[in-house]
Design a protein around this motif. Structure first.
Motif, mmCIF file in Angstrom:
data_model
loop_
_atom_site.group_PDB
_atom_site.id
_atom_site.type_symbol
_atom_site.label_atom_id
_atom_site.label_comp_id
_atom_site.label_asym_id
_atom_site.label_seq_id
_atom_site.Cartn_x
_atom_site.Cartn_y
_atom_site.Cartn_z
ATOM 1 N N TYR A 33 0.800 -1.218 0.000
ATOM 2 C CA TYR A 33 0.000 0.000 0.000
ATOM 3 C C TYR A 33 0.836 1.273 0.000
ATOM 4 C CZ TYR A 33 -4.000 -3.010 0.928
ATOM 5 O OH TYR A 33 -4.978 -3.976 0.832
ATOM 6 N N SER A 34 2.144 1.133 -0.292
ATOM 7 C CA SER A 34 2.938 2.355 -0.440
ATOM 8 C C SER A 34 2.543 3.086 -1.712
ATOM 9 C CB SER A 34 4.429 2.024 -0.463
ATOM 10 O OG SER A 34 4.736 1.176 -1.558
ATOM 11 N N GLN A 35 1.876 2.379 -2.621
ATOM 12 C CA GLN A 35 1.276 2.973 -3.805
ATOM 13 C C GLN A 35 -0.224 2.688 -3.781
ATOM 14 O OE1 GLN A 35 3.009 4.837 -5.965
ATOM 15 N NE2 GLN A 35 4.959 4.436 -4.940
ATOM 16 N N GLU A 36 -0.973 3.405 -4.586
ATOM 17 C CA GLU A 36 -2.408 3.179 -4.665
ATOM 18 C C GLU A 36 -2.689 1.759 -5.160
ATOM 19 O OE1 GLU A 36 -5.363 6.287 -6.215
ATOM 20 O OE2 GLU A 36 -5.137 4.915 -7.917
ATOM 21 N N VAL A 37 -3.642 1.079 -4.511
ATOM 22 C CA VAL A 37 -4.024 -0.281 -4.896
ATOM 23 C C VAL A 37 -5.477 -0.267 -5.367
ATOM 24 C CG1 VAL A 37 -4.352 -2.657 -4.114
ATOM 25 C CG2 VAL A 37 -2.398 -1.329 -3.281
ATOM 26 N N GLU A 38 -5.727 -0.875 -6.515
ATOM 27 C CA GLU A 38 -7.085 -0.915 -7.061
ATOM 28 C C GLU A 38 -7.681 -2.311 -6.880
ATOM 29 O OE1 GLU A 38 -8.483 1.220 -10.782
ATOM 30 O OE2 GLU A 38 -8.461 -0.849 -11.512
ATOM 31 N N TYR A 39 -8.932 -2.338 -6.414
ATOM 32 C CA TYR A 39 -9.677 -3.586 -6.272
ATOM 33 C C TYR A 39 -10.927 -3.511 -7.148
ATOM 34 C CZ TYR A 39 -6.876 -4.811 -2.147
ATOM 35 O OH TYR A 39 -5.854 -5.137 -1.307
ATOM 36 N N VAL A 40 -11.378 -4.666 -7.598
ATOM 37 C CA VAL A 40 -12.621 -4.765 -8.365
ATOM 38 C C VAL A 40 -13.521 -5.782 -7.667
ATOM 39 C CG1 VAL A 40 -13.695 -5.292 -10.564
ATOM 40 C CG2 VAL A 40 -11.430 -4.211 -10.524
ATOM 41 N N VAL A 41 -14.703 -5.324 -7.260
ATOM 42 C CA VAL A 41 -15.696 -6.205 -6.649
ATOM 43 C C VAL A 41 -16.695 -6.617 -7.726
ATOM 44 C CG1 VAL A 41 -17.487 -6.422 -4.889
ATOM 45 C CG2 VAL A 41 -15.423 -5.059 -4.418
ATOM 46 N N THR A 42 -16.905 -7.914 -7.862
ATOM 47 C CA THR A 42 -17.806 -8.434 -8.891
ATOM 48 C C THR A 42 -18.903 -9.269 -8.238
ATOM 49 O OG1 THR A 42 -15.984 -8.549 -10.479
ATOM 50 C CG2 THR A 42 -17.979 -9.779 -11.019
ATOM 51 N N ASN A 43 -20.136 -9.034 -8.701
ATOM 52 C CA ASN A 43 -21.270 -9.815 -8.213
ATOM 53 C C ASN A 43 -22.243 -9.970 -9.378
ATOM 54 O OD1 ASN A 43 -22.921 -11.267 -6.548
ATOM 55 N ND2 ASN A 43 -23.223 -9.638 -5.029
ATOM 56 N N GLY A 44 -22.498 -11.195 -9.758
ATOM 57 C CA GLY A 44 -23.344 -11.401 -10.931
ATOM 58 C C GLY A 44 -22.713 -10.763 -12.143
ATOM 59 N N ASN A 45 -23.497 -9.904 -12.840
ATOM 60 C CA ASN A 45 -22.988 -9.202 -14.013
ATOM 61 C C ASN A 45 -22.590 -7.765 -13.714
ATOM 62 O OD1 ASN A 45 -25.343 -11.208 -15.216
ATOM 63 N ND2 ASN A 45 -23.458 -11.171 -16.423
ATOM 64 N N LEU A 46 -22.502 -7.411 -12.425
ATOM 65 C CA LEU A 46 -22.109 -6.057 -12.025
ATOM 66 C C LEU A 46 -20.717 -6.072 -11.404
ATOM 67 C CD1 LEU A 46 -25.374 -4.638 -10.384
ATOM 68 C CD2 LEU A 46 -24.559 -4.349 -12.728
ATOM 69 N N TYR A 47 -20.036 -4.933 -11.504
ATOM 70 C CA TYR A 47 -18.747 -4.805 -10.828
ATOM 71 C C TYR A 47 -18.564 -3.343 -10.404
ATOM 72 C CZ TYR A 47 -16.783 -2.622 -15.027
ATOM 73 O OH TYR A 47 -16.537 -1.776 -16.084
ATOM 74 N N LYS A 48 -17.716 -3.129 -9.413
ATOM 75 C CA LYS A 48 -17.405 -1.784 -8.935
ATOM 76 C C LYS A 48 -15.924 -1.726 -8.587
ATOM 77 C CE LYS A 48 -18.668 1.714 -5.459
ATOM 78 N NZ LYS A 48 -18.892 2.786 -6.446
ATOM 79 N N LYS A 49 -15.265 -0.635 -9.030
ATOM 80 C CA LYS A 49 -13.836 -0.452 -8.769
ATOM 81 C C LYS A 49 -13.633 0.416 -7.528
ATOM 82 C CE LYS A 49 -12.213 -0.894 -13.548
ATOM 83 N NZ LYS A 49 -11.461 -0.236 -14.656
ATOM 84 N N TYR A 50 -12.623 0.053 -6.745
ATOM 85 C CA TYR A 50 -12.225 0.842 -5.578
ATOM 86 C C TYR A 50 -10.725 1.121 -5.648
ATOM 87 C CZ TYR A 50 -16.691 -0.053 -3.224
ATOM 88 O OH TYR A 50 -18.019 -0.091 -2.897
ATOM 89 N N LYS A 51 -10.342 2.310 -5.219
ATOM 90 C CA LYS A 51 -8.930 2.677 -5.119
ATOM 91 C C LYS A 51 -8.601 2.916 -3.654
ATOM 92 C CE LYS A 51 -8.738 4.868 -9.693
ATOM 93 N NZ LYS A 51 -8.485 6.135 -10.432
ATOM 94 N N VAL A 52 -7.615 2.195 -3.141
ATOM 95 C CA VAL A 52 -7.237 2.297 -1.732
ATOM 96 C C VAL A 52 -5.969 3.146 -1.612
ATOM 97 C CG1 VAL A 52 -6.584 1.048 0.350
ATOM 98 C CG2 VAL A 52 -8.243 0.052 -1.247
ATOM 99 N N ARG A 53 -6.068 4.204 -0.818
ATOM 100 C CA ARG A 53 -4.936 5.105 -0.595
ATOM 101 C C ARG A 53 -4.615 5.121 0.886
ATOM 102 N NH1 ARG A 53 -7.652 9.845 -4.364
ATOM 103 N NH2 ARG A 53 -7.410 8.717 -6.347
ATOM 104 N N VAL A 54 -3.390 4.762 1.206
ATOM 105 C CA VAL A 54 -2.977 4.621 2.599
ATOM 106 C C VAL A 54 -1.938 5.677 2.937
ATOM 107 C CG1 VAL A 54 -1.926 3.098 4.314
ATOM 108 C CG2 VAL A 54 -3.466 2.157 2.578
ATOM 109 N N GLN A 55 -2.156 6.355 4.043
ATOM 110 C CA GLN A 55 -1.210 7.360 4.534
ATOM 111 C C GLN A 55 -0.745 6.947 5.924
ATOM 112 O OE1 GLN A 55 -2.865 11.214 5.308
ATOM 113 N NE2 GLN A 55 -0.895 12.206 5.572
ATOM 114 N N VAL A 56 0.568 6.959 6.135
ATOM 115 C CA VAL A 56 1.129 6.681 7.450
ATOM 116 C C VAL A 56 1.495 8.012 8.097
ATOM 117 C CG1 VAL A 56 2.993 5.565 8.727
ATOM 118 C CG2 VAL A 56 2.007 4.443 6.718
ATOM 119 N N LEU A 57 0.976 8.242 9.293
ATOM 120 C CA LEU A 57 1.254 9.493 9.985
ATOM 121 C C LEU A 57 2.748 9.642 10.245
ATOM 122 C CD1 LEU A 57 -1.627 9.654 12.627
ATOM 123 C CD2 LEU A 57 -1.383 11.052 10.574
ATOM 124 N N GLN A 58 3.218 10.862 10.177
ATOM 125 C CA GLN A 58 4.602 11.148 10.510
ATOM 126 C C GLN A 58 4.755 11.191 12.032
ATOM 127 O OE1 GLN A 58 6.866 11.003 8.394
ATOM 128 N NE2 GLN A 58 5.751 11.235 6.448
#
Length: 449
Positions: free
Chosen positions: A79-104
């Protein structure tokens, strides 16, 4: 038509074409920390404590019944870079982009209610206090991330006559941050010139960052606009006028108003000094500093949402032969006469307005450029030991009896603010911004001498 309708209904009943199913992630966690899910944009934002591992982590995700996700969460993700996931159910799908920030580790470091500038890339903190402050016993107020300790602790008086090292400890790991306290430069009258009617109206982030630094570093700073100059603003009180123009490759029309041009010409003729940076270098011809047709001949750059990250190389300058020039004093160099301004991995727009010498303009080399422009080329790109390839920093001295000096800085690496990329991912801090600050401070003081 009725036959086709009933045929479609039969297919839905048989499960061949499924649309009435959920595809939304209802919960996303990394190391037990909940992510904020924006179902509209598909962005999941997770903020983790300092020192968290994000390079090989398996998330915890609650998915709708019957759905699948790709890539599989059973495989640890980086997760040091953006990670993309795709959720699929039946004939539908939805994309998600995960952005992680670590506090200084250090969230805030202030002295006398003045916030310091924390540079995590170089592990340094700088605090600029009013001139005359006794720095021998100052008590910082420090805010830390959860699980972090610091020594000396917040609220402990410290002598900042010299840089002070603070030890940051978390999870058995210790890092040192160096805190430097300086004082505002007194006695100089500096004007920050802009297009907007007031400093608060500056919208370009690079110009705003430059102005914010200037007003922090120097005590005698005034914001002036071109409309102020056209309206008769007395410029004689200023030792230096700095125009940092980054918003467009084209100089705005207001700058070419006759009253503005004449007022700035008269200011320089009376001994006033100018610093023009980035695209403002294109103003030299209008002010009569150089002959017509001899302005920067290689002007380019991106504008948001464009831009890019150079992951391989930091961008620097060569000032070989001018190592003793006052404007380069105190720069962090990687070899004599060479210093970096923009760290690799930092987002950049590459706003450049320099002179390209070998093939364009009939200059041939640095000597030809000096002869035709009357300027002194002080720095080129880092590879250019002879300063015969580019002119990125130059000065145009007055005639010794009246005209003031003019210094231009035109490198794409002279970048005060590092925007987020097109996806909205924040840029890593520029570890060499301190060189930009020192160079600018040196130029202002040099011009004001």
């Amino acid at each position: 038509m009725l036959f086709l309708l009933f045929s479609c209904e039969d297919e839905n009943e048989n499960g061949d074409f499924i649309l009435d199913v959920p595809v939304q992630i209802s919960s996303f966690k990394i190391s037990g920390t909940d992510g904020a899910i924006d179902q509209k944009t598909g962005v999941i934002s997770v903020t983790l404590p300092y020192n968290s591992n994000i390079t090989s982590v398996s998330p915890e995700i609650i998915l709708p019944e019957g759905s699948t996700i790709s890539p599989s969460i059973s495989t640890p993700a980086n997760y040091s870079q953006e990670v993309e996931y795709v959720v699929t159910n039946g004939n539908l799908y939805k994309k998600y982009k995960v952005r992680v920030q670590v506090l200084q580790p250090i969230l805030k470091f202030s002295i006398n209610e003045i916030d310091g500038i924390i540079d995590n890339a170089t592990k340094s903190i700088s605090v600029v206090l009013p001139s005359g402050t006794n720095v021998s016993a100052l008590t910082p107020s420090i805010e830390l991330s959860t699980g972090v300790s610091i020594s000396p602790a917040s609220g402990v008086a410290v002598d900042f006559s010299a840089p002070k090292v603070y030890a940051i400890t978390a999870g058995g790991r210790t890092e040192n941050y160096t805190v430097t306290v300086s004082q505002q430069t007194m006695g100089l009258k500096v004007a920050f010139l802009g297009v907007s009617s007031a400093r608060g109206g500056i919208t370009n982030l690079d110009e705003k960052a430059a102005a914010d630094w200037l007003f922090t570093k120097f005590s005698g700073v005034t914001y002036i606009s071109f409309d102020d100059i056209i309206g008769g603003k007395d410029l004689s009180e200023f030792d230096v006028i700095w125009w940092h123009f980054d918003a467009s490759m084209d100089i705005p029309e207001v700058a070419f108003e006759a009253k503005a041009v004449n007022a700035l010409k008269n200011y320089r003729a009376a001994g006033g000094n100018l610093m023009l940076t980035t695209f403002a270098a294109k103003y030299l011809e209008a002010l009569g500093v150089i002959p017509q047709g001899k302005g920067p001949n290689n002007v380019f750059g991106d504008f948001p949402p464009a831009g890019f990250v150079d992951q391989n190389s930091s961008w620097g300058i060569s000032f070989k032969g001018h190592e003793d020039h006052p404007i380069f004093a105190g720069l962090q160099t990687f070899e004599p006469g060479k210093a970096n301004l923009l760290e690799k991995g930092t987002f950049r727009l590459n706003h450049t307005a320099w002179w390209f010498l070998p093939e364009w303009g009939g200059y041939g080399n640095g000597a030809g450029w000096r002869q035709q422009t009357g300027g002194i080329n002080l720095a080129s790109e880092a590879w250019d030991n002879e300063l015969n390839g580019r002119v990125g920093i130059a000065e145009f001295p007055g005639n010794g009896t009246s005209d003031g000096n003019v210094v231009v800085i035109t490198f794409g690496a002279y970048d005060w603010y590092n925007e987020a990329d097109a996806s909205g991912t924040p840029s890593q801090p520029n570890g060499f911004r301190s060189n930009i600050e020192r160079l600018t401070e040196n130029v202002i003081k040099y011009l004001a001498e």
